[in-house]
Design a protein around this motif. Sequence first.
Motif, PDB file in Angstrom:
ATOM      1  N   ASP A  52       2.816  -8.363   3.948  1.00 15.89           N
ATOM      2  CA  ASP A  52       4.098  -9.066   4.013  1.00 15.89           C
ATOM      3  C   ASP A  52       4.856  -8.961   2.696  1.00 15.89           C
ATOM      4  O   ASP A  52       6.083  -8.747   2.681  1.00 15.89           O
ATOM      5  CB  ASP A  52       3.898 -10.531   4.411  1.00 15.89           C
ATOM      6  CG  ASP A  52       2.879 -11.251   3.536  1.00 15.89           C
ATOM      7  OD1 ASP A  52       2.192 -10.590   2.746  1.00 15.89           O
ATOM      8  OD2 ASP A  52       2.767 -12.490   3.668  1.00 15.89           O
ATOM      9  N   THR A  62       0.067 -18.060  -6.940  1.00 16.55           N
ATOM     10  CA  THR A  62      -0.764 -17.809  -5.771  1.00 16.55           C
ATOM     11  C   THR A  62      -0.093 -16.714  -4.937  1.00 16.55           C
ATOM     12  O   THR A  62       1.104 -16.451  -5.100  1.00 16.55           O
ATOM     13  CB  THR A  62      -0.917 -19.067  -4.915  1.00 16.55           C
ATOM     14  OG1 THR A  62       0.371 -19.411  -4.363  1.00 16.55           O
ATOM     15  CG2 THR A  62      -1.443 -20.245  -5.747  1.00 16.55           C
ATOM     16  N   GLU A 113       0.876 -16.830  -1.975  1.00 15.78           N
ATOM     17  CA  GLU A 113       1.988 -17.434  -1.213  1.00 15.78           C
ATOM     18  C   GLU A 113       3.200 -17.647  -2.115  1.00 15.78           C
ATOM     19  O   GLU A 113       4.344 -17.398  -1.707  1.00 15.78           O
ATOM     20  CB  GLU A 113       1.543 -18.769  -0.610  1.00 15.78           C
ATOM     21  CG  GLU A 113       0.471 -18.658   0.462  1.00 15.78           C
ATOM     22  CD  GLU A 113      -0.928 -18.387  -0.099  1.00 15.78           C
ATOM     23  OE1 GLU A 113      -1.788 -17.915   0.683  1.00 15.78           O
ATOM     24  OE2 GLU A 113      -1.141 -18.628  -1.309  1.00 15.78           O
ATOM     25  N   GLU A 114       2.954 -18.104  -3.342  1.00 14.84           N
ATOM     26  CA  GLU A 114       4.058 -18.305  -4.282  1.00 14.84           C
ATOM     27  C   GLU A 114       4.703 -16.977  -4.661  1.00 14.84           C
ATOM     28  O   GLU A 114       5.924 -16.885  -4.805  1.00 14.84           O
ATOM     29  CB  GLU A 114       3.550 -19.015  -5.539  1.00 14.84           C
ATOM     30  CG  GLU A 114       3.180 -20.468  -5.318  1.00 14.84           C
ATOM     31  CD  GLU A 114       2.454 -21.076  -6.501  1.00 14.84           C
ATOM     32  OE1 GLU A 114       2.470 -22.312  -6.637  1.00 14.84           O
ATOM     33  OE2 GLU A 114       1.850 -20.318  -7.306  1.00 14.84           O
ATOM     34  N   ALA A 161       6.960 -15.842  -1.828  1.00 16.61           N
ATOM     35  CA  ALA A 161       8.171 -16.666  -1.786  1.00 16.61           C
ATOM     36  C   ALA A 161       9.140 -16.262  -2.888  1.00 16.61           C
ATOM     37  O   ALA A 161      10.352 -16.120  -2.649  1.00 16.61           O
ATOM     38  CB  ALA A 161       7.808 -18.144  -1.905  1.00 16.61           C
TER      39      ALA A 161
END
Length: 327
Positions: A247, A213, A215-216, A219
């Motif tokens: 980001d 994803t 977000e993953e 990270a």
Amino acid sequence: AWERDPAGRAALVTTLRQRDPAAALRLIEMTWREDTDAPRRELLATLATGLSMADESFLERALDDRDAQVRHKAAALLASLPDSRLVRRMTASAGGILTLDGGHLTPRFPPAIPQTMVRDGVGRPPAGPPSANDRSRLLMQTVGVIPPCHWETALGATPDEIVAAAGPGRWPRTLISALAAATVRHPDPRWLAAILAYDGLNARNEALVGQLTPEEMVARLSTAAASDDAGAVVAILRRWPHAWQPDAARVAIVFLADEAARERDTRHSPTLRFLMRAFARQCPPVLADEAAAALANRPTTAVWQTTSKQFIATLTLRRELHLAVRD
């Protein structure tokens, strides 16, 4: 148009597959028997867009095609359909190739490759005893096709246990690569997590990046950048298939700026420079000024200076074009 412009058929079918896959397949079938090998290879490759079980019967017939490249591509496409006859045959033929013995995941190689497996894309080794490369290829062509959940039932173990058991044996890299390839073909978040938790993100499993994803991905990119894990950054830059969010792009820019500041190249530096040029076409153009500031006076070698200038110039031009279109 289809009859008059053979060279444009692949582009037409690719576009049509995005909104009506069945209609696109019907177009391919119209002239399939009469087409020469080269255009048929191109047309078959278009079925990757919108691939589904509706294509299975056509692809199954293509396994017996006169052209080896068509047969190979048909097998690869069918391998990505978990309900296809090819996957069922491969699971039945090679579903016992792995054993779990004393915490070691161990291959049990067959004495010969039957014709049914050859038809499904498994290559026979040359005459004589099979080499390590032959056996490695066999594992990729079998374990890499079988849905990974099969091994949970066959071996009575969890994904984490099976992946961890691949490490101590004789074929750790090949087995993990094969399990990663199977997870790419047959996505399963439990297997994705197990492989990345054990092996990290690297060249062996980089195709899994597309299953993260956003977000993953951020990270993992942040962790890789903080730990100077260039291999993981390379995997993400090479394989991330979606739009880059600001980001994530900022993390990549800072990492690339730090790499450019090294006095000597690492083994990843040439690849990073190549990927940086591609990243210039994917990075959000709103970050042009931030990228210029991050890279200002950082590159220490001529080749990094050239790449950095190209990156900033491309990003700046894209920002200007975006502003011009918006206005």
